[in-house]
Design an enzyme around this catalytic site. Structure first.
Site, PDB file in Angstrom:
ATOM      1  N   TRP A 114       0.814  -1.208   0.000  1.00 57.45           N
ATOM      2  CA  TRP A 114       0.000   0.000   0.000  1.00 57.45           C
ATOM      3  C   TRP A 114       0.849   1.260   0.000  1.00 57.45           C
ATOM      4  CZ3 TRP A 114      -1.027  -3.466   4.240  1.00 57.45           C
ATOM      5  CH2 TRP A 114      -2.115  -4.303   4.024  1.00 57.45           C
ATOM      6  N   ASP A 166      -6.354   7.818   0.304  1.00 60.81           N
ATOM      7  CA  ASP A 166      -7.502   7.956   1.208  1.00 60.81           C
ATOM      8  C   ASP A 166      -7.420   6.916   2.337  1.00 60.81           C
ATOM      9  OD1 ASP A 166      -8.363   5.515   0.135  1.00 60.81           O
ATOM     10  OD2 ASP A 166      -9.958   6.396  -1.072  1.00 60.81           O
ATOM     11  N   GLU A 169      -6.627   3.523   1.475  1.00 58.02           N
ATOM     12  CA  GLU A 169      -5.305   3.389   0.862  1.00 58.02           C
ATOM     13  C   GLU A 169      -5.361   3.350  -0.662  1.00 58.02           C
ATOM     14  OE1 GLU A 169      -3.015   2.007   4.067  1.00 58.02           O
ATOM     15  OE2 GLU A 169      -4.077   0.111   4.115  1.00 58.02           O
ATOM     16  N   GLU A 336     -13.526  -7.904   9.293  1.00 57.56           N
ATOM     17  CA  GLU A 336     -13.526  -6.570   8.673  1.00 57.56           C
ATOM     18  C   GLU A 336     -14.805  -6.350   7.887  1.00 57.56           C
ATOM     19  OE1 GLU A 336     -11.448  -5.989   4.736  1.00 57.56           O
ATOM     20  OE2 GLU A 336     -10.085  -4.872   6.034  1.00 57.56           O
TER      21      GLU A 336
END
Ligand code: BGC
Length: 386
Positions: A114, A166, A169, A336
């Protein structure tokens, strides 16, 4: 012992899981069992520490903020150099900026996929640490934090309108209202905590900037805007998209760039509810999301509940909490995201082939569950006739 369906048990497990997964250095691992999330992020970590503060675990929050303090204090020369380049009008490559996630021992992550330049976590930490001090009766910036706080303020004041990745990522060439909200929230919190009234001026600029450049003709705030650099060196901003993103909820909760009843906030919330809330009640990140096929995120569903609470809709907030509760596995662990109302099933399978099933447990999901759980309890206690 965890009983599925018990919201109290889930709060207990959440607190436990967060404590167990705080490294002795103070960092919280984003997800202990998902290889790619073996770091501590400023963004996740701040909201996790905030959740621990709301649940009375102040010592855990203190250790996390001490951990960031030590990291940033080591980076003041880097920050000074960046600011000097900015003042000379030099172009600064994105990989020269501060990182957004660190190894648990506080060292830089130099090899994950990332992008590193993400400003939201630095705004969030300024906000989180002042919230922590307020809750713990601290009335001025502790001596040992002065250097890192001052450097963070200078860093954000210089670079707030630079394009950066953002909070998911992505989209590093854009400006993101949710990121600007974190910066606004951090600078405003420290301004009022430390009497730094000159920072209110930057906060006003950020708020005006969002309302001027990120407003869709239909009256809502969009996911991102695109800076266009003219030959004259002037910058023009184009609406990068007509899409919304669930992180736009941060404009209101907790950073208060816009109150819940501001017309632009009302329209943004209505649009994201229409576009991103599934019939089951979960919230997706954004319509064209492809990460794991764009599932329903538990932490965003908690945020939706928090906005409903701000609007006085306790029942809707309870439904969000209950929906999150239903996603817990038999040990009380929260993932998540869940793939039950996918926009792109093939995309999901591709990610599973690449990285395995989505992160479980995700500490940030547990954290936002705790925040909503505790806020709902506060509201219920204050509404109780006894
Ligand atoms: C999310 C980030 C998050 C990270 C760790 C990524 O997939 O996009 O917002 O900080 O996971 O939880």
């Amino acid at each position: 012992m965890f009983t599925k369906g018990s919201l109290e048990d889930l709060a207990q497990v959440s607190r436990q899981l967060i404590s167990w997964n705080q490294h002795p250095s103070g960092g919280y691992v984003a997800s202990p069992l998902f290889h790619h999330y073996g770091f501590s992020w400023l963004r996740d970590g701040t909201f996790i520490a905030y959740a621990m503060d709301t649940t009375g675990e102040h010592e855990s929050a203190r250790r996390f903020y001490d951990w960031i303090n030590r990291i940033i204090a080591r980076k003041t020369n880097q920050i000074d150099d960046l600011i000097a380049k900015h003042q000379r009008g030099e172009n600064i490559p994105q990989d020269e900026f501060l990182h957004t996630r660190y190894h648990l021992d506080g060292s830089d992550d130099t090899d994950s996929e990332w992008g590193h330049f993400q400003l939201d976590g630095y705004g969030a930490w300024l906000w989180g640490v002042t919230e922590h001090w307020r809750r713990n009766g601290v009335t001025e910036i502790p001596e040992s934090f002065r250097v890192s706080i001052d450097s963070t303020i200078q860093y954000l004041s210089a670079f707030w309108n630079y394009p950066n990745f953002d909070c998911w990522e992505e989209f590093s060439d854009k400006l993101h209202p949710a990121t600007l909200a974190c910066i606004f929230g951090g600078l405003r919190s420290i301004a009022s905590f430390a009497g730094r009234s000159e920072l209110f001026g930057i906060c006003d600029k950020i708020q005006d900037f969002i309302l001027k450049h990120a407003m869709h003709p239909d009256g809502y705030i969009v996911k991102y805007i695109t800076p266009v650099y003219e030959i004259s060196e002037a910058v023009r901003y184009e609406l990068g998209t007509a899409e919304v993103d669930a992180s736009l909820m941060w404009l209101c909760e907790p950073f208060e760039v816009l109150p819940i009843d501001h017309p632009a906030m009302r329209k943004t919330f209505a649009k994201l509810t229409a576009d991103l809330r599934t019939i089951r009640g979960g919230i997706r990140r954004y319509v064209t999301d492809t990460y794991y096929g764009g599932g329903e995120w538990l932490l965003l569903t908690a945020w939706y509940g928090l906005l409903q609470l701000r609007s006085g809709n306790t029942e809707e907030a309870r439904e969000s909490l209950a929906w999150i509760g239903e996603q817990a596995d038999s040990l009380g662990r929260l993932p998540e995201q869940v793939p039950d109302a996918l926009q792109d099933f093939q995309g999901y399978e591709e990610w599973v082939r690449r990285w395995g099933t989505p992160a479980l447990p995700l500490l940030w999901s547990h954290a936002m569950y705790l925040v909503l759980y505790n806020k709902l309890r506060e509201v219920e206690i204050s509404n109780s006739p006894f």
